[in-house]
Motif scaffolding. Sequence first.
Motif, PDB file in Angstrom:
ATOM      1  N   ARG A  51     -15.337  35.315 -67.556  1.00  0.00           N
ATOM      2  CA  ARG A  51     -14.510  34.555 -68.506  1.00  0.00           C
ATOM      3  C   ARG A  51     -13.091  35.092 -68.526  1.00  0.00           C
ATOM      4  O   ARG A  51     -12.116  34.321 -68.522  1.00  0.00           O
ATOM      5  CB  ARG A  51     -15.123  34.629 -69.903  1.00  0.00           C
ATOM      6  N   ASN A  52     -12.933  36.396 -68.545  1.00  0.00           N
ATOM      7  CA  ASN A  52     -11.605  37.005 -68.579  1.00  0.00           C
ATOM      8  C   ASN A  52     -10.821  36.681 -67.305  1.00  0.00           C
ATOM      9  O   ASN A  52      -9.627  36.369 -67.347  1.00  0.00           O
ATOM     10  CB  ASN A  52     -11.727  38.518 -68.752  1.00  0.00           C
ATOM     11  N   ALA A  53     -11.554  36.778 -66.186  1.00  0.00           N
ATOM     12  CA  ALA A  53     -10.884  36.488 -64.916  1.00  0.00           C
ATOM     13  C   ALA A  53     -10.481  35.023 -64.831  1.00  0.00           C
ATOM     14  O   ALA A  53      -9.361  34.689 -64.383  1.00  0.00           O
ATOM     15  CB  ALA A  53     -11.817  36.856 -63.754  1.00  0.00           C
ATOM     16  N   ALA A  54     -11.396  34.130 -65.270  1.00  0.00           N
ATOM     17  CA  ALA A  54     -11.102  32.693 -65.216  1.00  0.00           C
ATOM     18  C   ALA A  54      -9.941  32.336 -66.136  1.00  0.00           C
ATOM     19  O   ALA A  54      -9.122  31.462 -65.821  1.00  0.00           O
ATOM     20  CB  ALA A  54     -12.348  31.890 -65.586  1.00  0.00           C
ATOM     21  N   GLU A  57      -6.853  33.013 -64.326  1.00  0.00           N
ATOM     22  CA  GLU A  57      -6.646  32.046 -63.245  1.00  0.00           C
ATOM     23  C   GLU A  57      -6.117  30.715 -63.764  1.00  0.00           C
ATOM     24  O   GLU A  57      -5.402  29.995 -63.055  1.00  0.00           O
ATOM     25  CB  GLU A  57      -7.962  31.820 -62.494  1.00  0.00           C
ATOM     26  N   ILE A  58      -6.477  30.379 -65.010  1.00  0.00           N
ATOM     27  CA  ILE A  58      -5.986  29.124 -65.600  1.00  0.00           C
ATOM     28  C   ILE A  58      -4.461  29.128 -65.642  1.00  0.00           C
ATOM     29  O   ILE A  58      -3.791  28.148 -65.273  1.00  0.00           O
ATOM     30  CB  ILE A  58      -6.576  28.913 -67.011  1.00  0.00           C
ATOM     31  N   GLY A  59      -3.903  30.257 -66.093  1.00  0.00           N
ATOM     32  CA  GLY A  59      -2.446  30.364 -66.179  1.00  0.00           C
ATOM     33  C   GLY A  59      -1.790  30.245 -64.819  1.00  0.00           C
ATOM     34  O   GLY A  59      -0.739  29.585 -64.661  1.00  0.00           O
ATOM     35  N   LYS A  60      -2.390  30.861 -63.805  1.00  0.00           N
ATOM     36  CA  LYS A  60      -1.842  30.781 -62.453  1.00  0.00           C
ATOM     37  C   LYS A  60      -1.905  29.355 -61.915  1.00  0.00           C
ATOM     38  O   LYS A  60      -0.961  28.871 -61.273  1.00  0.00           O
ATOM     39  CB  LYS A  60      -2.608  31.721 -61.534  1.00  0.00           C
ATOM     40  N   ALA A  61      -3.060  28.682 -62.173  1.00  0.00           N
ATOM     41  CA  ALA A  61      -3.221  27.303 -61.689  1.00  0.00           C
ATOM     42  C   ALA A  61      -2.201  26.380 -62.346  1.00  0.00           C
ATOM     43  O   ALA A  61      -1.595  25.515 -61.684  1.00  0.00           O
ATOM     44  CB  ALA A  61      -4.641  26.824 -61.961  1.00  0.00           C
ATOM     45  N   LYS A  62      -1.991  26.549 -63.623  1.00  0.00           N
ATOM     46  CA  LYS A  62      -1.009  25.722 -64.319  1.00  0.00           C
ATOM     47  C   LYS A  62       0.398  26.021 -63.815  1.00  0.00           C
ATOM     48  O   LYS A  62       1.242  25.122 -63.663  1.00  0.00           O
ATOM     49  CB  LYS A  62      -1.095  25.949 -65.827  1.00  0.00           C
ATOM     50  N   GLY A  63       0.635  27.326 -63.574  1.00  0.00           N
ATOM     51  CA  GLY A  63       1.965  27.714 -63.115  1.00  0.00           C
ATOM     52  C   GLY A  63       2.292  27.147 -61.740  1.00  0.00           C
ATOM     53  O   GLY A  63       3.462  26.885 -61.425  1.00  0.00           O
ATOM     54  N   SER A  64       1.263  26.945 -60.931  1.00  0.00           N
ATOM     55  CA  SER A  64       1.472  26.408 -59.585  1.00  0.00           C
ATOM     56  C   SER A  64       1.366  24.892 -59.551  1.00  0.00           C
ATOM     57  O   SER A  64       1.466  24.285 -58.484  1.00  0.00           O
ATOM     58  CB  SER A  64       0.452  27.016 -58.612  1.00  0.00           C
ATOM     59  N   GLY A  65       1.094  24.277 -60.736  1.00  0.00           N
ATOM     60  CA  GLY A  65       1.006  22.834 -60.821  1.00  0.00           C
ATOM     61  C   GLY A  65      -0.324  22.262 -60.394  1.00  0.00           C
ATOM     62  O   GLY A  65      -0.464  21.039 -60.245  1.00  0.00           O
ATOM     63  N   ASP A  67      -3.177  21.178 -61.668  1.00  0.00           N
ATOM     64  CA  ASP A  67      -3.829  20.799 -62.923  1.00  0.00           C
ATOM     65  C   ASP A  67      -5.325  20.588 -62.759  1.00  0.00           C
ATOM     66  O   ASP A  67      -6.128  20.868 -63.669  1.00  0.00           O
ATOM     67  CB  ASP A  67      -3.191  19.527 -63.485  1.00  0.00           C
ATOM     68  N   ALA A  68      -5.755  20.078 -61.610  1.00  0.00           N
ATOM     69  CA  ALA A  68      -7.182  19.835 -61.385  1.00  0.00           C
ATOM     70  C   ALA A  68      -7.951  21.159 -61.406  1.00  0.00           C
ATOM     71  O   ALA A  68      -9.026  21.273 -62.013  1.00  0.00           O
ATOM     72  CB  ALA A  68      -7.396  19.105 -60.061  1.00  0.00           C
ATOM     73  N   ARG A  69      -7.375  22.145 -60.696  1.00  0.00           N
ATOM     74  CA  ARG A  69      -8.030  23.472 -60.683  1.00  0.00           C
ATOM     75  C   ARG A  69      -8.027  24.091 -62.072  1.00  0.00           C
ATOM     76  O   ARG A  69      -9.014  24.720 -62.489  1.00  0.00           O
ATOM     77  CB  ARG A  69      -7.302  24.379 -59.693  1.00  0.00           C
ATOM     78  N   ALA A  70      -6.915  23.917 -62.788  1.00  0.00           N
ATOM     79  CA  ALA A  70      -6.838  24.451 -64.153  1.00  0.00           C
ATOM     80  C   ALA A  70      -7.921  23.854 -65.040  1.00  0.00           C
ATOM     81  O   ALA A  70      -8.571  24.561 -65.827  1.00  0.00           O
ATOM     82  CB  ALA A  70      -5.451  24.184 -64.732  1.00  0.00           C
ATOM     83  N   GLN A  71      -8.156  22.542 -64.915  1.00  0.00           N
ATOM     84  CA  GLN A  71      -9.180  21.889 -65.732  1.00  0.00           C
ATOM     85  C   GLN A  71     -10.576  22.391 -65.372  1.00  0.00           C
ATOM     86  O   GLN A  71     -11.426  22.587 -66.241  1.00  0.00           O
ATOM     87  CB  GLN A  71      -9.101  20.368 -65.563  1.00  0.00           C
ATOM     88  N   GLU A  72     -10.797  22.603 -64.064  1.00  0.00           N
ATOM     89  CA  GLU A  72     -12.100  23.153 -63.643  1.00  0.00           C
ATOM     90  C   GLU A  72     -12.339  24.512 -64.306  1.00  0.00           C
ATOM     91  O   GLU A  72     -13.440  24.808 -64.781  1.00  0.00           O
ATOM     92  CB  GLU A  72     -12.130  23.299 -62.124  1.00  0.00           C
ATOM     93  N   LEU A  73     -11.303  25.318 -64.305  1.00  0.00           N
ATOM     94  CA  LEU A  73     -11.434  26.661 -64.906  1.00  0.00           C
ATOM     95  C   LEU A  73     -11.625  26.583 -66.412  1.00  0.00           C
ATOM     96  O   LEU A  73     -12.390  27.365 -67.002  1.00  0.00           O
ATOM     97  CB  LEU A  73     -10.200  27.493 -64.562  1.00  0.00           C
ATOM     98  N   ILE A  74     -10.921  25.651 -67.057  1.00  0.00           N
ATOM     99  CA  ILE A  74     -11.080  25.465 -68.510  1.00  0.00           C
ATOM    100  C   ILE A  74     -12.518  25.087 -68.834  1.00  0.00           C
ATOM    101  O   ILE A  74     -13.135  25.615 -69.765  1.00  0.00           O
ATOM    102  CB  ILE A  74     -10.095  24.404 -69.025  1.00  0.00           C
ATOM    103  N   ASP A  75     -13.087  24.168 -68.032  1.00  0.00           N
ATOM    104  CA  ASP A  75     -14.481  23.750 -68.244  1.00  0.00           C
ATOM    105  C   ASP A  75     -15.441  24.930 -68.009  1.00  0.00           C
ATOM    106  O   ASP A  75     -16.416  25.111 -68.750  1.00  0.00           O
ATOM    107  CB  ASP A  75     -14.835  22.596 -67.309  1.00  0.00           C
ATOM    108  N   GLU A  76     -15.133  25.726 -66.988  1.00  0.00           N
ATOM    109  CA  GLU A  76     -15.983  26.882 -66.686  1.00  0.00           C
ATOM    110  C   GLU A  76     -15.950  27.888 -67.841  1.00  0.00           C
ATOM    111  O   GLU A  76     -16.990  28.426 -68.262  1.00  0.00           O
ATOM    112  CB  GLU A  76     -15.538  27.558 -65.395  1.00  0.00           C
TER     113      GLU A  76
END
Length: 426
Positions: A51-54, A57-65, A67-76
Amino acid sequence: MFDIRWIRENAVAFDRALAKRGYEASAAKLIALDDSRRSHITKLQEAQERRNAASKEIGKAKGSGDDARAQELIDEVAQIKAFIQSGEEEERKLIADLEAAMAVIPNLPHDDVPVGEDEAGNVLLKTHGEKPVFTFNEAPKEHYELGEDLGGMDFAAAAKLSGSRFVILKGQIARLERALGQFMIDLHTQENGYTEVSPPLLVHSDPLYGTGQLPKFEEDLFKTTTDHYLIPTAEIPLTNLVAGEILPEDQLPLRVTALTYCFRSEAGSAGRDTRGMLRQHQFQKCELVSVTKPEDSLNELERMLGCAEKVLQKLGLHYRVMTLCSGDMGFGARKTYDIEVWLPGQDTYREISSCSVCGDFQARRMNARFRPADSKQPLHVHTLNGSGIAVGRALIAVLENYQNGDGTITVPDVLRPYMGGLEKIG
């Protein structure tokens, strides 16, 4: 209660010790329960790490634009959070299961305790004094015959009020009982170094769990409300004075005593000792409790035994001391001495005091510890308890041993100051 880590490291010794008490091997079962707990905790820790690692990763995914990966991580993360919440409840259940399994296992006997199944395996340690010699021709009477003849014991009236196993004491017999209790508490506080305590007679379930009466022996207790019980012995409130505490080393040994009424349902003794006062639902007892450092507890047991013996010695009563075998000891005891007083009316010895060392068994259940002067790490205390002594049985012993041919009772010298100088009850 036991340390599960110690059981893991000493499984064979643990089961051998239980076998001495007539209990089945339990180490494998307890270790399996602990394995389940440990495995589940590992899964929770791994989930928290993911959970901490994910979350990072959410912040990195959002920072790189992405959004799909960020949503996957949010759901995880949401799924992991739900798992952790339910997993923490499961962890509490697994801990409770392990504690419940250990809570009904008796203490392990000390190495020098004789091995046996029941009272037949007890070993005579010593005797004191001589049996009384009576000059009258008739056989010595039992205490209830003496008490009723003197008009000082009324079992029928007590039965009308409360049922069987109660008695009403009257007149000088009632005063003699009161004198015995006062003599005992004075002896232990003035000569034996105990501090007198006047504790509550009603306690919650936690103190009863701490000293080992609950959950295994609930049927022996009188429960009054949802979470109040009448004490079966003052050992419970006295020992629990240190529950949850970390005592400074210089406060040990702690020695306390109390003269209280005690209440027992006698659930396991149907049909036994139904005549007289030997086995009552309500009785008085002078209790002794010691709290010591681990290395001092066995010596403290010998000291406590001597304090209880002194009561009988001053009363001039003949008795013997028995070392209880492994199968006859109480649930929380590691080693126990029983003092058995001679009752000429019954022509036998009967228990009048029991002194036990419990090691850290009760201390672990109560979380009672002390801090050694040379260490920052607190250790569990050792606890001891003993009767100093049972007042009702002392009354029985005095009546039967000091009876005279004319039906009177000679008052022991040590009790006369408490009886207004009275020399005979008649």
